[in-house]
Write a protein that holds these residues in place. Structure first.
Motif, short mmCIF file in Angstrom:
data_model
loop_
_atom_site.label_atom_id
_atom_site.label_comp_id
_atom_site.label_asym_id
_atom_site.label_seq_id
_atom_site.Cartn_x
_atom_site.Cartn_y
_atom_site.Cartn_z
N THR A 1 70.63 -8.60 7.80
CA THR A 1 70.39 -7.37 7.10
C THR A 1 68.83 -7.18 7.04
OG1 THR A 1 72.60 -8.04 5.90
CG2 THR A 1 70.90 -6.11 5.05
N PHE A 2 68.57 -5.84 7.41
CA PHE A 2 67.05 -5.37 7.45
C PHE A 2 67.13 -4.03 6.73
CE2 PHE A 2 66.52 -2.36 11.01
CZ PHE A 2 67.63 -2.63 11.44
N ARG A 3 65.71 -3.61 6.29
CA ARG A 3 65.63 -2.16 5.92
C ARG A 3 64.59 -1.38 6.85
NH1 ARG A 3 68.04 -2.26 0.65
NH2 ARG A 3 66.96 -0.27 0.15
N PHE A 4 64.84 -0.32 7.01
CA PHE A 4 63.88 0.64 7.73
C PHE A 4 63.75 1.83 6.87
CE2 PHE A 4 63.01 3.92 11.01
CZ PHE A 4 61.69 3.49 11.44
N ASP A 5 62.67 2.27 6.41
CA ASP A 5 62.40 3.31 5.49
C ASP A 5 63.21 3.16 4.20
OD1 ASP A 5 60.20 4.36 6.78
OD2 ASP A 5 61.31 5.92 7.83
N GLY A 6 63.59 2.14 3.74
CA GLY A 6 64.21 1.83 2.55
C GLY A 6 65.83 1.72 2.74
N LYS A 7 66.34 2.05 3.98
CA LYS A 7 67.76 2.29 4.49
C LYS A 7 68.10 0.95 4.99
CE LYS A 7 71.20 4.98 6.89
NZ LYS A 7 71.56 5.65 7.91
N SER A 8 69.24 0.38 4.29
CA SER A 8 69.65 -1.02 4.70
C SER A 8 70.57 -0.96 5.87
CB SER A 8 70.75 -1.33 3.45
OG SER A 8 71.21 -2.69 3.77
N GLU B 1 54.98 -0.35 9.80
CA GLU B 1 54.39 -1.17 8.93
C GLU B 1 55.54 -2.19 8.35
OE1 GLU B 1 51.58 2.00 6.80
OE2 GLU B 1 53.14 1.09 5.45
N LEU B 2 55.00 -3.51 8.71
CA LEU B 2 56.17 -4.57 8.65
C LEU B 2 55.70 -5.35 7.20
CD1 LEU B 2 58.32 -5.61 10.29
CD2 LEU B 2 56.81 -7.39 10.89
N ARG B 3 56.81 -5.58 6.59
CA ARG B 3 56.57 -6.24 5.15
C ARG B 3 55.81 -5.44 4.03
NH1 ARG B 3 55.61 -10.45 9.01
NH2 ARG B 3 57.13 -12.15 9.24
N ARG C 1 51.33 -8.79 2.13
CA ARG C 1 51.61 -9.03 3.95
C ARG C 1 51.94 -7.89 4.54
NH1 ARG C 1 54.19 -13.81 1.29
NH2 ARG C 1 53.15 -15.60 2.07
N ARG C 2 51.78 -6.79 3.78
CA ARG C 2 51.74 -5.46 4.65
C ARG C 2 51.07 -5.69 5.88
NH1 ARG C 2 50.60 -0.52 1.47
NH2 ARG C 2 48.65 -0.49 2.47
N GLU C 3 51.59 -5.12 7.17
CA GLU C 3 51.01 -5.31 8.22
C GLU C 3 51.26 -3.92 9.23
OE1 GLU C 3 52.42 -8.84 10.52
OE2 GLU C 3 51.65 -7.90 12.33
N PRO C 4 50.18 -3.29 9.31
CA PRO C 4 50.45 -1.86 9.80
C PRO C 4 50.50 -2.10 11.34
CG PRO C 4 48.00 -2.20 9.31
CD PRO C 4 48.62 -3.34 9.23
N ASN C 5 51.02 -1.09 12.19
CA ASN C 5 50.99 -0.92 13.40
C ASN C 5 51.62 -2.01 14.29
OD1 ASN C 5 49.29 1.23 12.87
ND2 ASN C 5 47.46 0.07 13.34
N THR C 6 52.68 -2.60 13.64
CA THR C 6 53.27 -3.68 14.31
C THR C 6 54.42 -3.09 15.34
OG1 THR C 6 52.82 -4.93 12.41
CG2 THR C 6 54.79 -5.85 13.71
N ARG C 7 54.58 -3.38 16.61
CA ARG C 7 55.40 -3.02 17.59
C ARG C 7 56.85 -3.41 17.23
NH1 ARG C 7 51.89 -6.02 21.33
NH2 ARG C 7 51.80 -6.96 19.46
N LEU D 1 63.96 -8.45 6.82
CA LEU D 1 62.97 -7.71 7.05
C LEU D 1 62.74 -6.34 6.71
CD1 LEU D 1 61.78 -7.68 10.93
CD2 LEU D 1 62.18 -5.47 9.67
N GLU D 2 61.62 -5.78 6.26
CA GLU D 2 61.32 -4.57 5.85
C GLU D 2 60.36 -3.88 6.49
OE1 GLU D 2 60.04 -4.04 1.35
OE2 GLU D 2 60.67 -6.32 1.48
N ALA D 3 60.71 -2.73 6.85
CA ALA D 3 59.75 -1.87 7.84
C ALA D 3 59.68 -0.49 7.42
CB ALA D 3 60.21 -1.98 9.45
N ALA D 4 58.42 -0.11 7.63
CA ALA D 4 58.56 1.49 7.28
C ALA D 4 57.72 2.31 8.38
CB ALA D 4 57.51 1.62 5.99
#
Lengths: 91, 993
Positions: free
Chosen positions: B22-29, B75-77, B81-87, B97-100
């Motif tokens: 399970t992961f989240r992209f822009d808050g959506k599970s 942006e990962l995590r 631990r926020r990491e920008p520009n992650t491919r 995993l959380e990504a935005a």
């Protein structure tokens, strides 16, 4: 860059310190100010192959004469300084 | 389980369906499977819009399936631990995993900054230079902040990274970049030869294109050959396969940089594990089997979500069983693109049409089209109708001029393949153009490096295996490993027929560099404005300067430049390639060198004892030294330091001075050697005596000072200042080995072998008697001032005792083996109790040396001569020594040089500060009448006022003159009197007593 120390073998750059042009010879005591001035200040900085003094401070503390191409960093020879290593028995 | 994976095929793919994540992209599970990347999981969930573009905030989707991705940056995590520009395309999916998405506000779907598109005319190439030129001060205050807000990538975390990064070395015969068919074949050949092999694979799974494209090798399905090969390599003890590891750079002498993402595939590293590890791999040979990157064709709307590289589309379908579209169109100029059609059909997808730019299509493809009911259009895509929800309709310019429209929700594009020429070009090798594949191939690779397979322009599977195998065998042979290599894995070569096509003209923005929003018209504008060289083109338009370094855009950009300038592509040339191949976190380069482990820390032998005493420590170089020892009730450092000084001057105190450099000089020529490196003479020093020495640089400036003692006829013990301990050792070795090789002398650094304490004050002898064997004569006759010899302590320990004084008091320095240093401090306290012994720190040491006018670091500033320091008379005229001739130069012996002199404020209550300028009294301070500066100051408890040392023009001739101290930094102005620098006991009676 890696330098093959004649005493320690191939080692990485971080163990060494660079001094510069190995060509100038320290003038004799009576050579005069101009000769010493040349020795101290007039160093070559060749784009190509040159002899350089390097110090293996992170290893055997030997001074080495390294022949290096400053354009490619290719090292063609590494020789110990005349007084490096074990003392010569015959002086 | 959260939302269904609407775009996941029911079967197939290299994903583990028993391991849902399970992961989240822009808050959506959302959900995916082990074996997914974030990108493939987004595809499987039907997510098309993943980000907004850099300048125009245009909606963007996933373009590729690898590290060349320009668009799908997230942006990962979160938090630290926020990491920008992650491919997203290289981010391995993990549970939680959380990504935005980046560069949008307030949301990805509704981004107010997309109005930037309306202002597109001002965002053209060079817009920074043209639009925001005036007024200059507006740049920092107004323009740049506004532009930064409007355009950009992700946000870095603004709190310290909690993770650890490691650095490691590895050595091998052959390092291989890439584990596709060429890399695996190279590893097989080299490994079988007996070579030590390191195989670096960027992906978490080895196999390269085999994972997506399959094929037949040695009559076996690719997957089976792959597992057999990995088993064979796994059984070789000297072959190491490093997955999640990118070889990113090549350095001199066969040193390679690699970044291993040790724990990027979990939410946070397990305890005691690192996040990433930076490898420096030393290899005799390197095989670059890094493959090739499929290149886009530039056409209007080519950045619409749903437009994807053909190879990426079949990677998602075949490797991940995820379908980017239901009804796919293909736009290709080569045979390889058609493999996507085959993959899509096999997965049950509809083919809307194939737009092939070539004049002809093979009969096999023609029958594939008729069998599956899709049309083959000869022409090119000239526009895409779609938006943030994806592709809707595709406009096609047919060969001959007619137009057509194709309805599709996905467009696969193949413009051919560019070999990955980064690694081979990092030493200024310029790739060379090959017309037959319309691509640059490696040329001028660094010594020991060779490219093989697709990275070398050999795209067929059979060719990849053959080139890789031969390169691996040759590399092993060159490295001196000659065992048999066995047989070459054999496979057929696919056809690769390509007609170059770079840019299709049409209405609307056609993007060359999607990450930096550089369009085909920007390239054309750059040409019109004179920025025709590729290096100018790059800087003017920022083409290829984003985090992807133009992996998908550089060649297209220069092809368009070539077209508008009327030159050929090879005439136009490439920009210079520089490492790293992929972005590498600065944290990985720093490794453990951060915070308190930024550098090594050296502790004096008595450190732990001093810490127990509550000492305040000061950093001096790598050392921690006790600065002062505060006592209860003391209100500030000055009170503690004043007490320590008075205790020494009135009784006895001790200070750890082990940080001084210590060198044993042995040999029959030891004295002659010291005569050449010091300005004064040591060959005539009697055994059992110490002497202060000063050494110059060859240019005549003072280098260092210290005392040197003669312990035996052929044995001297030399000390240096703390700061110069290492450099003096290096300098002396240079003198010995290079300048004076015929002298029979040896140098041994013993700085760490001896703990040394200064014991000072009128009661010093009383204290020492308690510690030194009673048989040793410590009387003034038996051990006079400047005496030096080995003594035995009570209990039998051998020590070196020197009757030298930095404080000006009756004093000794005693050296004991370093392991006894802490015990020495404790015993000094016990034995000294009846005499009120007081430990003192570097501040009190400094106060007492200023009171005595002794020079130290601030006066040994690298600009002063021996005469400036008042030590000119020490220069022997009877011998040659380092620096002798140059010290005699006109300017170094000029009468108006600034020399060391003492200063006292005329107002006895005033505090002095070092750094103040000395100006003649009554004059307005300025550069023309600046006569020197204050070097050292202290409050003298002995004189009960502030005193100092200064370098002042003709200072020694001006004793008694009142001058002005001007301190513009602190806004202070006051008068001081120039005086003899020896404030305390000028005739030296106390230290001799």
């Amino acid at each position: 860059m890696r330098i093959t120390c004649p005493f320690c073998g191939e080692r990485e750059l971080g163990e060494f310190t660079y001094l510069g042009d190995a060509k100038p010879q320290r003038p004799a005591a009576d050579a005069g100010e101009d000769a010493v001035y040349d020795y101290v200040y007039l160093r070559d900085n060749i784009a190509g192959v040159m002899d350089e003094n390097w110090y293996h401070g992170g290893g055997c503390r030997s001074w080495l004469k390294v022949t290096r191409n400053t354009l490619t960093h290719e090292i063609s020879s590494v020789e110990p300084a005349a007084g490096a290593g074990a003392r010569q028995v015959a002086k | 389980m959260s939302s269904s994976q609407s775009h996941r095929l029911a079967a197939g793919g290299l994903i583990d369906r028993t391991a849902p994540l399970t992961f989240r992209f822009d808050g959506k599970s959302l959900s995916g499977f082990k074996g997914d990347t974030l990108a493939s999981a987004l595809v499987a969930n039907g997510v098309k819009l993943v980000g907004r573009s850099f300048k125009y905030h245009r909606p963007r989707g996933i373009l590729t399936a690898g590290s060349e991705e320009p668009n799908a940056l997230v942006e990962l995590r979160s938090g630290a631990r926020r990491e920008p520009n992650t491919r997203a395309t290289t981010t391995e999916l993990y549970d939680g995993l959380e990504a935005a998405s980046q560069n949008r506000w307030p949301s990805l779907a509704f981004d107010v900054m997309s109005v930037n598109q309306l202002f597109a005319p001002i965002f053209v190439a060079g817009f920074y230079y043209k639009t925001f030129m005036w007024p200059a001060k507006f740049w920092e205050a107004v323009y740049e902040p506004a532009i930064r807000r409007a355009a950009g990538l992700g946000r870095a975390a603004n709190i310290a990274d909690p993770d650890h990064y490691d650095k490691a070395w590895a050595h091998c015969d052959v390092v291989i970049a890439g584990s596709g068919p060429a890399g695996l074949a190279a590893a097989l050949a080299a490994g079988r030869s007996g070579a030590r092999v390191i195989l670096c694979e960027e992906d978490f799974a080895p196999g390269g294109r085999l994972l997506a494209d399959g094929g037949t090798i040695e009559g076996l399905p690719a997957a089976e050959w792959l597992s057999r090969t990995l088993a064979e390599l796994g059984a070789m003890p000297d072959v190491r396969i490093m997955t999640r590891t990118t070889l990113f750079g090549v350095y001199d002498g066969g040193t390679y940089g690699a970044i291993e993402r040790v724990n990027d595939h979990v939410p946070s590293p397990p305890e005691h594990e690192v996040r990433q590890r930076l490898w420096r791999i030393v290899a005799k040979r390197c095989v670059v089997a890094a493959g090739s990157i499929e290149r886009p064709i530039v056409f209007a709307g080519n950045d619409t979500p749903g437009v994807m590289m053909a190879s990426a589309m079949r990677t998602y379908v075949k490797r991940y069983a995820a379908t980017p579209a239901k009804r796919v169109a293909l736009f290709t100029n080569n045979e390889d693109g058609w493999r996507t059609v085959e993959a899509a059909l096999a997965a049950g997808l509809q083919i809307a049409a194939v737009i092939d730019a070539r004049p002809d299509v093979s009969p096999a493809h023609r029958s594939l089209a008729s069998k599956n009911g899709f049309t083959v259009l000869h022409g090119a895509v000239s526009g895409v109708d779609g938006g943030k929800d994806g592709v809707r309709k595709i406009s096609v310019s047919l060969t001959g001029g007619a137009r057509a429209e194709v309805e599709a929700d996905g467009l696969a594009v193949s413009g051919g393949w560019n070999p990955t020429v980064g690694l081979t070009s990092y030493h200024r090798g310029r790739p060379k153009w090959r017309d037959d594949i319309a691509a640059f191939v490696p040329d001028g690779a660094p010594p020991g490096m060779v490219a093989a397979g697709a990275a070398n322009g050999a795209f067929g599977l059979g060719a990849c295996l053959r080139e890789g195998f031969e390169a691996g065998a040759a590399a092993a042979r060159d490295a001196g490993r000659g065992r048999g290599v066995g047989s070459l894995p054999v496979a057929d070569d696919e056809a690769f027929a390509l007609t170059p096509l770079w840019h299709v003209s049409g209405k609307g923005k056609a993007f060359v560099d999607q990450q930096h929003d550089v369009t085909a018209s920007d390239v054309e504008l750059a040409q019109r404005e004179g920025f025709q060289s590729v290096e100018h083109l790059k800087r003017y338009t920022t083409l290829g300067m984003a985090t992807d370094q133009g992996k998908t855009s550089n060649v297209a950009g220069l092809a368009i430049m070539a077209a508008v300038t009327g030159k050929s592509i090879p005439e136009t040339g490439t920009t210079i390639y520089r490492p790293p191949y992929v972005p590498v976190a600065i944290g990985a380069f720093a490794g453990h060198h951060r915070d308190e482990t930024f550098h090594a820390t050296r502790l004096t032998p008595s450190h732990h004892w001093a810490a127990e005493q509550g000492a305040v420590f000061v950093d001096t170089g790598l050392w921690k030294r006790a600065q002062w020892y505060p006592r209860a009730g003391e209100k500030d450092w000055l009170e503690s330091v004043t007490r320590e000084v008075k205790a020494v001057r009135g009784g006895v105190g001790f200070c750890d001075v082990s940080t001084l450099g210590k060198i044993d000089v042995h040999g029959p020529d030891a004295g002659a050697f010291l005569d050449r490196v010091y300005i004064n003479t040591f060959s005539n020093l009697a055994v059992g005596k110490a002497r202060y020495g000063l050494m110059l640089r060859e240019d005549g400036i003072v280098y260092d000072d210290g005392t040197t003692s003669r312990l035996a006829e052929d044995h001297y013990f030399l000390t240096t200042t703390t700061a110069k301990a290492g450099p003096v050792m290096q300098h002396l070795e240079f003198c010995r080995q290079v300048l004076f090789p015929k002298l029979d002398v040896q140098l041994t650094s013993v700085s760490d072998q001896w703990a040394q304490f200064s014991i000072a004050g009128p009661k010093t002898r009383d204290l020492l008697k308690e510690l030194v064997d009673p048989a040793e004569d410590l009387s003034n006759e038996g051990f006079p001032f400047m005496g030096a010899r080995e003594v035995r302590l009570r209990g039998g320990i051998k020590a070196r005792l020197f009757r030298i004084s930095f404080s000006g008091e009756m004093a000794f320095e005693i050296s004991v083996p370093a392991r006894h240093g802490e015990a020495m401090a404790r015993n000094l306290m016990i034995a000294g109790k009846p005499f009120g012994v007081t430990p003192y720190g570097t501040e009190a040491l400094g106060v007492m040396r200023i009171e005595k006018g002794h020079i130290a670091g601030p006066e040994l500033s690298g600009t002063t001569t021996a005469a400036d320091l008042g030590l000119g008379k020490m220069m022997s005229t009877k011998k040659d020594f380092i620096g002798r001739v140059m010290a005699g130069r006109e300017a170094l012996v000029a009468a108006d040089r600034q020399v060391v002199v003492g200063i006292k404020p005329t107002d006895k209550t005033r505090r002095l500060r070092s750094g103040a300028h000395i100006i003649p009294k009554g004059e307005i301070p300025g550069p023309d009448n600046d006569q020197g500066y204050v070097t050292s100051v202290c409050f003298s408890p002995t004189l009960e006022q502030w005193i100092g040392l200064a370098l002042v023009e003709r200072g020694r001739e001006r004793i008694g003159e009142i001058v002005h101290a001007h301190d513009p930094i602190r806004g202070e102005d006051y008068d001081v009197e120039l005086c003899n620098p020896v404030f305390y006991d000028p005739d030296g009676g106390r230290q001799r007593g």
